[in-house]
Design a protein around this motif. Structure first.
Motif, PDB file in Angstrom:
ATOM      1  N   ARG A  43       0.870  -1.252   0.011  1.00  0.00           N
ATOM      2  CA  ARG A  43       0.100  -0.101  -0.093  1.00  0.00           C
ATOM      3  C   ARG A  43       0.853   1.210   0.181  1.00  0.00           C
ATOM      4  O   ARG A  43       2.055   1.236   0.868  1.00  0.00           O
ATOM      5  CB  ARG A  43      -0.902  -0.003   1.173  1.00  0.00           C
ATOM      6  N   TYR A  44       0.484   2.069  -0.956  1.00  0.00           N
ATOM      7  CA  TYR A  44       1.473   3.286  -1.275  1.00  0.00           C
ATOM      8  C   TYR A  44       1.675   4.270   0.016  1.00  0.00           C
ATOM      9  O   TYR A  44       2.825   4.471   0.541  1.00  0.00           O
ATOM     10  CB  TYR A  44       1.072   4.199  -2.139  1.00  0.00           C
ATOM     11  N   SER A  45       0.758   4.258   0.848  1.00  0.00           N
ATOM     12  CA  SER A  45       0.790   5.231   2.042  1.00  0.00           C
ATOM     13  C   SER A  45       1.737   4.518   3.117  1.00  0.00           C
ATOM     14  O   SER A  45       2.243   5.175   4.023  1.00  0.00           O
ATOM     15  CB  SER A  45      -0.491   5.488   2.674  1.00  0.00           C
ATOM     16  N   THR A  83      -6.658   0.572  -6.808  1.00  0.00           N
ATOM     17  CA  THR A  83      -7.059   1.419  -5.674  1.00  0.00           C
ATOM     18  C   THR A  83      -8.409   1.022  -4.938  1.00  0.00           C
ATOM     19  O   THR A  83      -8.852  -0.210  -5.593  1.00  0.00           O
ATOM     20  CB  THR A  83      -7.505   2.927  -6.197  1.00  0.00           C
ATOM     21  N   ASP A  84      -8.828   1.538  -4.209  1.00  0.00           N
ATOM     22  CA  ASP A  84     -10.108   1.349  -3.297  1.00  0.00           C
ATOM     23  C   ASP A  84     -11.176   1.358  -4.478  1.00  0.00           C
ATOM     24  O   ASP A  84     -12.303   0.567  -4.318  1.00  0.00           O
ATOM     25  CB  ASP A  84     -10.515   2.349  -2.271  1.00  0.00           C
ATOM     26  N   SER A  89      -3.713   2.432 -11.661  1.00  0.00           N
ATOM     27  CA  SER A  89      -3.116   3.668 -11.063  1.00  0.00           C
ATOM     28  C   SER A  89      -3.682   4.716 -11.116  1.00  0.00           C
ATOM     29  O   SER A  89      -4.369   5.083 -12.073  1.00  0.00           O
ATOM     30  CB  SER A  89      -1.830   3.611 -11.451  1.00  0.00           C
ATOM     31  N   PRO A  90      -3.920   5.553 -10.115  1.00  0.00           N
ATOM     32  CA  PRO A  90      -4.495   6.903 -10.264  1.00  0.00           C
ATOM     33  C   PRO A  90      -3.666   7.869 -10.650  1.00  0.00           C
ATOM     34  O   PRO A  90      -3.841   9.055 -10.765  1.00  0.00           O
ATOM     35  CB  PRO A  90      -4.909   7.335  -8.590  1.00  0.00           C
ATOM     36  N   ARG A  98      -2.332   8.386  -1.965  1.00  0.00           N
ATOM     37  CA  ARG A  98      -2.617   8.130  -0.582  1.00  0.00           C
ATOM     38  C   ARG A  98      -3.894   7.865  -0.599  1.00  0.00           C
ATOM     39  O   ARG A  98      -4.492   6.981   0.152  1.00  0.00           O
ATOM     40  CB  ARG A  98      -2.003   9.312   0.206  1.00  0.00           C
ATOM     41  N   GLU A  99      -4.860   9.028  -1.005  1.00  0.00           N
ATOM     42  CA  GLU A  99      -6.296   8.919  -0.408  1.00  0.00           C
ATOM     43  C   GLU A  99      -6.897   7.956  -1.196  1.00  0.00           C
ATOM     44  O   GLU A  99      -8.186   7.494  -0.874  1.00  0.00           O
ATOM     45  CB  GLU A  99      -6.789  10.358  -0.854  1.00  0.00           C
TER      46      GLU A  99
END
Length: 297
Positions: A43-45, A83-84, A89-90, A98-99
């Motif tokens: 997870r990036y964060s 992502t969620d 990828s965003p 992060r978000e």
């Protein structure tokens, strides 16, 4: 699919020998995590701080962000991001990564190949190490990313690796009369020099030639500090010491900080000194920060 060849051909921005180890560092980190937990994801964060530390420690002097390889490594077919909100990828924006809960891991086909062939992971790691970093940093870098490689596994050569000139070490040590060019150390056991190494100024991984004018005879300590960007060679072939280096002990002051501004020791007359082009490459691509003022005797 030849994973070694694909690893050797990661798409990177490159011009005039510019270092861009962002993707190799992320992939090495991912291999280390896969070795620990084959089903896990990054997870990036949660890993941003680790990745930033790797880039700062082993990347080029310019500022950079781990968001770049986290997003762009997908295009090389060895990495996936979701992502969620779903797959994909965003982008490279820190806030979005992060978000949105962006998480990455090795591509499904690569994970399957690693499970089928346990030795493949070490061979991929060796490709990345050989093509992007000098040998003096390999063990340290493996430890930093959590990779455990058996000695026999690290002996396999990458498909893109050039053959080194085995005479380089002897030629460079002879040119500098078996003395460290920075401190003058010349230790021997009997007739055999010990703790002396031939360092490439322009890294061999970045087309640095096996020539005397691209080499320095350095003791083990100063070779490591040279490859880490703590030490450099400036105009007039004088030693540079990075202001980022901090050491309060007598040993740190005498063996590192006091070198600032000193001339290189050697090479012997009639031997080519370090070529300007190689010296400048090291200053731009490896040396970190600004040099300290010349030490006061």
């Amino acid at each position: 699919m030849d994973w070694l060849e694909r690893t050797a051909k990661l798409r990177q921005w490159a011009r005039n020998g510019t270092r861009a180890p962002h993707k190799p560092l992320l992939l090495l980190y991912a291999l280390g995590r896969f070795q620990e937990d084959a089903e896990g994801e990054l997870r990036y964060s949660s890993v941003e701080e680790d990745l930033q530390r790797l880039l700062t420690e082993y990347g080029p002097p310019n500022k950079t962000t781990p968001a770049y390889p986290f997003h762009h490594l997908v295009s090389d077919g060895v990495w996936e991001v979701h992502t969620d909100r779903g797959p994909g990828s965003p982008g490279t924006g820190l806030r979005e990564l992060r978000e949105t809960g962006a998480a990455g891991r090795l591509a499904p086909d690569l994970r399957s190949a690693l499970r089928r062939d346990p030795q493949l992971l070490a061979r991929i790691a060796r490709v990345l190490l050989d093509l992007h970093f000098p040998p003096s940093l390999h063990s340290e870098l493996c430890e930093a990313v959590g990779l455990e490689l058996e000695p026999v596994e690290t002996e396999r050569l990458s498909p893109a690796r050039r053959q080194r000139d085995r005479r380089m070490r002897e030629l460079v040590l002879t040119a500098y009369e078996y003395r460290c060019a920075f401190c003058g150390y010349d230790g021997r056991i009997g007739a055999v020099p010990v703790g002396l190494e031939a360092a490439h100024v322009r890294w061999w991984a970045f087309d640095g030639p096996d020539d005397i004018d691209n080499g320095l005879c350095l003791c083990s300590l100063h070779h490591k500090l040279f490859d880490k960007g703590v030490l450099g060679v400036g105009d007039g072939h004088r030693i540079l010491v990075s202001q980022r280096f901090v050491g309060h002990s007598t040993a740190a002051r005498e063996h590192v900080i006091a070198l600032a501004g000193r001339p290189l020791i050697g090479p012997q007359p009639g031997t080519r000194s370090v070529a300007t082009a190689h010296r400048v490459w090291h200053l731009r691509q490896v040396f970190h920060g600004s040099p300290r003022p010349a030490a006061t005797l």
